[in-house]
Design a protein around this motif. Structure first.
Motif, PDB file in Angstrom:
ATOM      1  N   CYS A   1       0.820  -1.216   0.000  1.00 13.40           N
ATOM      2  CA  CYS A   1       0.000   0.000   0.000  1.00 13.40           C
ATOM      3  C   CYS A   1       0.855   1.268   0.000  1.00 13.40           C
ATOM      4  O   CYS A   1       0.415   2.323  -0.472  1.00 13.40           O
ATOM      5  N   ALA A   2       2.089   1.170   0.517  1.00 14.08           N
ATOM      6  CA  ALA A   2       2.945   2.354   0.583  1.00 14.08           C
ATOM      7  C   ALA A   2       3.626   2.642  -0.752  1.00 14.08           C
ATOM      8  O   ALA A   2       4.116   3.753  -0.963  1.00 14.08           O
ATOM      9  N   ALA A   3       3.671   1.655  -1.634  1.00 13.85           N
ATOM     10  CA  ALA A   3       4.400   1.818  -2.895  1.00 13.85           C
ATOM     11  C   ALA A   3       3.523   2.339  -4.024  1.00 13.85           C
ATOM     12  O   ALA A   3       4.031   2.615  -5.118  1.00 13.85           O
ATOM     13  N   ILE A   4       2.210   2.434  -3.781  1.00 10.48           N
ATOM     14  CA  ILE A   4       1.288   2.866  -4.844  1.00 10.48           C
ATOM     15  C   ILE A   4       0.839   4.297  -4.556  1.00 10.48           C
ATOM     16  O   ILE A   4       0.404   4.598  -3.427  1.00 10.48           O
ATOM     17  N   PRO A   5       0.923   5.202  -5.532  1.00  4.99           N
ATOM     18  CA  PRO A   5       0.464   6.593  -5.329  1.00  4.99           C
ATOM     19  C   PRO A   5      -0.982   6.613  -4.849  1.00  4.99           C
ATOM     20  O   PRO A   5      -1.807   5.785  -5.258  1.00  4.99           O
TER      21      PRO A   5
ATOM     22  N   GLU B   1      -5.993   0.317  -8.239  1.00  6.34           N
ATOM     23  CA  GLU B   1      -5.195  -0.898  -8.118  1.00  6.34           C
ATOM     24  C   GLU B   1      -5.946  -1.974  -7.333  1.00  6.34           C
ATOM     25  O   GLU B   1      -5.912  -3.146  -7.685  1.00  6.34           O
ATOM     26  N   LEU B   2      -6.620  -1.540  -6.270  1.00  3.98           N
ATOM     27  CA  LEU B   2      -7.291  -2.515  -5.412  1.00  3.98           C
ATOM     28  C   LEU B   2      -8.589  -3.029  -6.027  1.00  3.98           C
ATOM     29  O   LEU B   2      -8.860  -4.236  -5.997  1.00  3.98           O
TER      30      LEU B   2
ATOM     31  N   PHE C   1      -2.878 -10.052   0.235  1.00  7.30           N
ATOM     32  CA  PHE C   1      -1.994  -9.596   1.305  1.00  7.30           C
ATOM     33  C   PHE C   1      -1.760  -8.098   1.141  1.00  7.30           C
ATOM     34  O   PHE C   1      -1.166  -7.659   0.159  1.00  7.30           O
ATOM     35  N   LEU C   2      -2.267  -7.316   2.091  1.00  8.96           N
ATOM     36  CA  LEU C   2      -2.131  -5.863   2.053  1.00  8.96           C
ATOM     37  C   LEU C   2      -1.028  -5.452   3.017  1.00  8.96           C
ATOM     38  O   LEU C   2      -1.228  -5.380   4.234  1.00  8.96           O
ATOM     39  N   ASP C   3       0.179  -5.225   2.460  1.00  9.07           N
ATOM     40  CA  ASP C   3       1.318  -4.819   3.287  1.00  9.07           C
ATOM     41  C   ASP C   3       1.267  -3.315   3.505  1.00  9.07           C
ATOM     42  O   ASP C   3       0.758  -2.563   2.672  1.00  9.07           O
ATOM     43  N   GLU C   4       1.808  -2.868   4.641  1.00 12.16           N
ATOM     44  CA  GLU C   4       1.814  -1.451   5.014  1.00 12.16           C
ATOM     45  C   GLU C   4       0.396  -0.883   5.007  1.00 12.16           C
ATOM     46  O   GLU C   4       0.120   0.179   4.455  1.00 12.16           O
ATOM     47  N   ILE C   5      -0.510  -1.616   5.666  1.00 14.01           N
ATOM     48  CA  ILE C   5      -1.923  -1.209   5.686  1.00 14.01           C
ATOM     49  C   ILE C   5      -2.105   0.146   6.354  1.00 14.01           C
ATOM     50  O   ILE C   5      -3.064   0.882   6.069  1.00 14.01           O
ATOM     51  N   GLY C   6      -1.193   0.541   7.205  1.00 13.42           N
ATOM     52  CA  GLY C   6      -1.291   1.832   7.899  1.00 13.42           C
ATOM     53  C   GLY C   6      -1.097   3.023   6.975  1.00 13.42           C
ATOM     54  O   GLY C   6      -1.346   4.171   7.382  1.00 13.42           O
ATOM     55  N   GLU C   7      -0.660   2.797   5.733  1.00 15.59           N
ATOM     56  CA  GLU C   7      -0.434   3.895   4.789  1.00 15.59           C
ATOM     57  C   GLU C   7      -1.681   4.242   3.982  1.00 15.59           C
ATOM     58  O   GLU C   7      -1.665   5.197   3.198  1.00 15.59           O
ATOM     59  N   LEU C   8      -2.767   3.487   4.139  1.00 18.62           N
ATOM     60  CA  LEU C   8      -3.996   3.790   3.393  1.00 18.62           C
ATOM     61  C   LEU C   8      -4.632   5.078   3.912  1.00 18.62           C
ATOM     62  O   LEU C   8      -4.657   5.331   5.120  1.00 18.62           O
ATOM     63  N   SER C   9      -5.184   5.834   3.016  1.00 18.14           N
ATOM     64  CA  SER C   9      -5.906   7.052   3.419  1.00 18.14           C
ATOM     65  C   SER C   9      -7.190   6.675   4.140  1.00 18.14           C
ATOM     66  O   SER C   9      -7.715   5.570   3.964  1.00 18.14           O
ATOM     67  N   VAL C  10      -7.710   7.608   4.932  1.00 20.13           N
ATOM     68  CA  VAL C  10      -8.937   7.338   5.680  1.00 20.13           C
ATOM     69  C   VAL C  10     -10.082   7.044   4.732  1.00 20.13           C
ATOM     70  O   VAL C  10     -10.931   6.185   4.993  1.00 20.13           O
ATOM     71  N   GLU C  11     -10.140   7.763   3.580  1.00 20.74           N
ATOM     72  CA  GLU C  11     -11.214   7.555   2.613  1.00 20.74           C
ATOM     73  C   GLU C  11     -11.186   6.121   2.071  1.00 20.74           C
ATOM     74  O   GLU C  11     -12.229   5.462   1.939  1.00 20.74           O
ATOM     75  N   LEU C  12      -9.997   5.651   1.771  1.00 25.78           N
ATOM     76  CA  LEU C  12      -9.893   4.295   1.223  1.00 25.78           C
ATOM     77  C   LEU C  12     -10.136   3.242   2.302  1.00 25.78           C
ATOM     78  O   LEU C  12     -10.597   2.136   2.013  1.00 25.78           O
TER      79      LEU C  12
END
Length: 676
Positions: free
Chosen positions: A422-426, A433-434, A462-473
């Motif tokens: 999740c951290a590697a995708i703009p 992507e999802l 497998f969603l790595d770095e899940i903490g990087e998702l925006s609140v909206e997503l």
């Protein structure tokens, strides 16, 4: 009254069946007339009843032989006189009435013989002079397992291969008490030739099955051996053993019991137990037949003995009792030892449980430390369910490897495993992507795109770095987790998926919730099965294993044979804090393989920041294992040795140490660091 007379048998054809039948008929008539008993035989020691055809024939009296006749009774003189007169006369075999009477006697005797032949417990086999079976009684059938109907008329050796009857016919000699195997039976047999008029006309074997006797003999031998082993056990055990009969008399006590009570075995056997042991608990056992355990008795010398009493019962009857005694101090020692062994067993059981609970998919994860095994056991259990998993741990601890292992250990292993960092995708592209997008959904969307969730249908995402998702997503992700359906960006079709969600993060989600950067409801949806991976600094025992693993893996990939690491270098790696965890260790090993000029990674191949960190942690004075300080010369020798190893020449070493190269050379020779 007993009367005896000796005669010469003068019938030319000898005592054959018809003549014997005449003698028997006459004897019966005289016995009925005078009420006396008549006997006949070759001598006084071999007399047989004259009224029995079998007895008369078996006397085997021939023409010209001496024969003895005896009469016993009140009229012995008369009966003997008439019997002798009959035997001296000529036997009339031509008279029809006489022949009929003789035939009647023969028939009755034959029937009797048949009954005997068919009902005796011994097997009987008769063969003619050619060895062909003519008689085979029921006992022989039972012992051999062969049918008389099938074997009569057959050659004896074709039926019983190891039969010796033909040899008896040939030799004319009897064999008695011979052991023989027939099929599954073991027999003892007597073999005799059959004579007629001085020539052999066949042979007879009379035999008894001794298989049961041999089995019982073997069992008796086993019982004796068992008794001997039991005796040795009783004599050797550390417990005191005493056996009493049903009246309380001592039948046996072992050396341990005698030593415990300081008594002599020979002097107490046969005496009452209460004479040497004041406690009478055993009497209650003899009366009730119920065991009593944990009886405590104290002796005069402060000796405390704990014993159990057990009844000896035979066919429901109490025949005695057994006392098993042990000193209290020995029991206390055993209890302490048991606690110690129980603790060890519990530890080993936990370790074994960890190993057994791990699926083979987890073998890729290198490490044996307890903290890692605990995490992997939890992950292995998670593989058995479809619940959401949240893997937490610092960067480089192997979260993706654990996620893969969970997937491939589950029943979804043959379905897709889709990774998303999740951290590697703009942020402006991650929704597409999802979940995918429809054609024309936004500028540049010239084709429909299938999203990662759709690709993972039936498998695991497998969603790595899940903490990087925006609140909206996070809101959209929560909806997918709840409803297992979504729409593509720019689409209206609701797409249902059957997926297992595994997430990972190195961030503190609880703090992010406090700061309103992570939705609390999503957190609880993700954190159904939490798995925390330990950092490398908490499992330093795994560092040597990991180093060897990376050496093998990276040497092959880099096509450079480097298969070992020096002990000093490994010590530095083990004592480093590893903020980058396993990933950083892998990079350091790869760097060492590239930089080394040999097949071994040394200290010089490690980065300066790791070496300096290690040096800063160490004292300039290294104590020995027992904390002793070495002599100045020993430190000087070690310093010069290390400097020469690193700087290679006397000049360079002298500059570093602040002395001349001549001083370095002299010291090196003094300490044997260079060859002359």
């Amino acid at each position: 009254m007993v009367r005896k007379e000796i005669l010469i048998f003068e019938h030319e054809k000898g005592l054959h069946a018809r003549v014997a039948a005449l003698i028997v008929r006459e004897s019966i008539q005289l016995q009925n007339k005078y009420k006396d008993k008549l006997f006949i035989g070759r001598n006084e020691n071999d007399l047989l009843p004259a009224t029995s055809l079998i007895s008369v024939i078996s006397s085997n009296i021939k023409y010209g032989d001496k024969m003895v006749i005896v009469s016993k009774g009140d009229n012995a003189d008369k009966s003997l006189h008439e019997f002798a007169k009959f035997l001296k006369g000529k036997f009339d075999l031509e008279d029809k009435q006489t022949r009929d009477e003789i035939d009647q006697v023969l028939q009755e005797t034959t029937l009797t013989m048949d009954k005997v032949f068919n009902n005796i417990a011994n097997g009987v086999i008769v063969v003619d002079q050619e060895g062909v079976i003519t008689s085979f009684n029921p006992a022989a059938e039972k012992i051999t397992g062969l049918s008389a109907n099938r074997v009569i008329g057959e050659d004896i050796n074709s039926v019983i291969a190891n039969s010796k009857l033909k040899e008896i016919i040939k030799s004319g000699q009897a064999e008695l008490g011979k052991r023989q195997e027939i099929n599954d039976a073991t027999i003892v047999t007597n073999r005799n030739p059959i004579f007629s008029n001085g020539r052999i006309i066949g042979a007879i074997a009379v035999f008894q099955d001794i298989s049961t006797l041999e089995r019982l003999s073997g069992e008796l031998k086993e019982v004796r051996a068992l008794k001997e082993r039991l005796h040795l056990i009783l004599e050797s055990v550390q417990d005191g053993i005493c056996v009493v009969d049903k009246k309380g008399g001592i039948e046996y006590l072992n050396p341990t019991y005698a030593k415990m009570l300081n008594i002599d075995i020979e002097t107490v056997v046969g005496r009452k137990l209460e004479e040497i042991n004041q406690d009478k608990t055993y009497q209650q056992v003899l009366e009730t037949g119920e065991s009593i355990t944990g009886v405590v008795t104290e002796k005069d010398n402060d000796l405390v003995i704990i014993f159990n009493v057990y009844p000896i019962q035979v066919d429901g009857e109490i025949e005695g009792a057994v006392l098993v005694a042990k000193k209290k101090i020995e029991i206390e020692k055993l209890a302490d030892r048991l606690k110690e062994l129980s603790a060890k067993a519990e530890y080993l059981e936990q370790e074994l449980k960890r190993e057994k609970e791990l699926d083979s998919s987890f073998e890729r994860i290198i490490g044996r430390s307890g903290v890692l095994k605990d995490s992997l056991v939890r992950a292995s259990k998670a593989a058995e369910t479809t619940s959401t998993v949240l893997i937490r741990g610092e960067s480089g601890t192997g979260k993706e490897l654990v996620a893969e292992a969970i997937h491939y250990a589950s029943n979804r292993k043959n379905k897709p495993f889709i990774r998303v960092n999740c951290a590697a995708i703009p942020s402006n592209l991650i929704e597409s992507e999802l979940f995918g997008h429809e054609k024309g959904a936004f500028t540049g969307a010239i084709n429909r795109k299938i999203g990662k969730f759709e690709l993972a249908d039936g498998g695991t995402i497998f969603l790595d770095e899940i903490g990087e998702l925006s609140v909206e997503l996070q809101v959209k992700l929560l909806r997918v987790l709840q409803e297992r359906e979504f729409e593509r960006v720019g689409g209206i079709e609701r797409i249902s998926v059957n997926i297992r969600v595994i997430t990972a993060t190195n961030r503190n989600l609880e703090e992010m919730i406090e700061e309103n950067n992570f939705r609390e409801d999503l957190y609880y949806r993700l954190n159904v099965i939490p798995i925390i991976l330990p950092p490398l600094r908490e499992r330093k025992d795994d560092i040597p294993l990991l180093v060897n693993h990376f050496l093998d893996k990276l040497s092959e990939r880099l096509n450079k044979k480097v298969d070992t690491i020096s002990q000093d270098a490994l010590e530095i790696l083990t004592n480093y804090s590893w903020p980058g965890n396993v990933r950083e260790l892998q990079n350091i090993v790869e760097r060492g393989i590239n930089f080394t000029d040999s097949q071994e990674i040394s200290i010089d191949d490690l980065p300066d920041y790791i070496r300096n960190n290690y040096q800063n942690q160490r004292s300039l004075i290294n104590l020995t294992a027992d904390g002793e300080i070495a002599s100045i010369e020993e430190y000087e020798r070690e310093i010069i040795k290390r400097a020469l190893e690193k700087y290679k020449s006397f000049n360079a070493t002298g500059k570093v140490l602040g002395v001349t190269h001549k001083t370095v050379a002299a010291k090196a020779r003094k300490y044997g660091l260079v060859k002359e």
